[in-house]
Design an enzyme around this catalytic site. Sequence first.
Site, short mmCIF file in Angstrom:
data_model
loop_
_atom_site.label_atom_id
_atom_site.label_comp_id
_atom_site.label_asym_id
_atom_site.label_seq_id
_atom_site.Cartn_x
_atom_site.Cartn_y
_atom_site.Cartn_z
N HIS A 116 63.36 90.69 62.60
CA HIS A 116 62.93 89.10 62.82
C HIS A 116 62.18 88.55 61.78
CE1 HIS A 116 62.93 89.02 67.50
NE2 HIS A 116 63.89 89.65 67.25
N HIS A 171 70.80 97.19 68.64
CA HIS A 171 70.61 97.32 69.83
C HIS A 171 70.92 98.86 70.33
CE1 HIS A 171 70.68 92.92 71.18
NE2 HIS A 171 69.77 93.19 70.40
#
Length: 756
Positions: A127, A289
Amino acid sequence: MKGKTVNKQTLAALVSALLVFNPAVADEQESAQMTKPKGAAATGTAKAFQPKSKQFWWPDQLDLSPLRDHDSRSNPYGESFDYAKAFNSLDLDQVKADIDQLLTQSQDWWPADYGNYGPFFIRMTWHSAGTYRTLDGRGGAGGGQQRFEPLNSWPDNASLDKARRLLWPVKQKYGEALSWSDLIVLAGNVALENMGFKTFGFAGGRNDDWEPDMVYWGPEVEMLASDREDRDGKLQRPLGATHMGLIYVNPEGPKGVPDPLGSAKNIRTAFSRMAMNDEETLALIAGGHTFGKMHGAHKPKDCLGAEPAAAGIEAQGLGWHNKCGKGHSEDTITSGLEGAWTQAPTKWTSLYLSNLLTYDWQQTRSPAGAIQWIPTDESVHKAVPDAHVKGKFHAPVMTTADLALKYDPEYRKIAERFLADPEEYRLAFAKAWYKLTHRDMGPARNFLGKEVPQGNFIWQDPIDDKTQSRLSAGDIKQLKKAISKSGLSVAERVRLAWASAASYRQSDMRGGANGARIALAPQKDWTVNNPAETAKVLKTLEAIRADFNKGAGKRQVSLADLIVLAGASALEQAAKQAGFEVAVPFTPGRGDATQAQTDENSFSLLELHADGFRNYFDVNHSYKSPTEMLVDKADQLDLTVPEMTVLVGGLRALDANYQGAKHGVLTQRPGTLNNDFFVNLLDMSTLWQKSDVDGIYQGLDRSSGKPKWTATSVDLIFGSNSELRAVAEVYAFDTSKQKFVDDFVAAWVKVMNLDR
């Protein structure tokens, strides 16, 4: 006061005095005034004693603050601090060992999922780097902007305040030798390695910022809102994310609609604007993920407090206080989605791809009410261990955005290939992760440390080192003489040198004169560069270069250096014609890139659709006004307000406008380096008015009404805007002629050297 009438003014003074001398009352009032709904925009109510900017009263006033941010005085280390030297003094192995040890030291105040902070740190790193966008080069890991508003309080960054606090002991230990921006990226790499993944490399060298970047993140005034697409669904330039406060896309689907194919479209747009192709996109999503889980144990509105920027002072920069259950662990809330993608969330596996492609998925909702998906096969509903409760198991989950990779035909082909070849998948993720976390660092020379991989990637805009010039003072003098006899005008030389150097943008350190890509596609064909003239001037310079190199032995001149030298010689000639002797500083050493070293699609994103320095503006592709685009370009060139001002005035006098247009050339001596632009702009004998041509203004003799000049808004802003006029006046002084020349040359040389 007894027996005296108290008027309103006196009463107001008394109230003010009470506030001054009663801190409790003052703090209570301040707190009440600062309180507003979570994520709300300003309500229009003025905070007591808060000064208002001129944009508050006059929103259309040109904002020059981008040219004043990141002042060196904000840096506690001072201007002389050499971060590269400090970083190179680190024992990188020991730093990594310290981070690795921290990963499994779970803290009671924020326990680690599965006993390992690795997935948490990967999300933090992702992020931080993932805000990068190709269209203007802004965002990215550099500067450590995740520490500051608004990024530290974006909904998508919920709980990452804790990740950075967990890293504080490492930062505290190594201090100025390890920037936050480097540490945040390095922590993600160490986390991957801790969980069995072999990374491609790591480079340090990111300097920290000390204040938030002034970045346009979107038009919305509420977090998670999305009002950035046109009627055809095309995302507004230069944005990359689909919602305010999200890094990429809404994981529940476009605007919350569970449509995997629609989500695939959004993913492709968002990741392409981050410089990722389909293969890199799938590798990043699947690889990322593979680790960790999502958190949505309860409804955020019922449990979570304010984000860091809106939290109370006692929170000390932390936000999202969770009042439900333990407030962490199995009660953690971030996105509102809940669950892990794989059965082994702290190990590198291909389980994400296997789960995605093997199972059919049925829609469900998290405890927080968010749309997500679980397998229809109930045999795997107890396959995923709980992150905190021993003996408890769950089904693997996918988001709508995950399912996009299954239902989009192109993404699915890649997913199937990666599942069949785990090593190809690993390498693809390793390279994509390296690119993600280093994309905004510019060329390879900025990469520091023992873990920098060998060779250059095309996205680093490589330049052939063998072509770097090695010139003596005599060589430079000889080349200048050849250029002056070539027949090229001052304006032609200035325009080419400016076009070459002004492609630079400090946001991601791309572009610039080094590499001479002005001679290569796509840059040579950009409209702003006037391709026909560029080709003509380059042909002449190439002939000079070939003639010189033929007899110079090892002392060869690169085209990149020759272009800059041509500009320098033009300035010296123009200054001499204005009555000034100037030696324009020139330092050789630039190299030339080849067409094979130039990614045309990537470089096309650097194309200037507005360059106020050349009085060029493409109304069909610019997303701001001409004057705003001038400030934006000046910001990308790392210019101050005076530097921007003197460059515009000087370039007008040098007749350097796009295609030789005369707008703003407020001089009877074009091609000479003089301050006439400022003198004539501020001359009260001229009356300015709009012409019949949109964006063009006409300067009339105030007495006779006869036309004298034409100009654009970019020219007239230096007489209209009070701050710019103040600087323009300095350069219009009778006593400032030498100062103007000196300041122009200094600013010019700065631009020529930005990429070095």
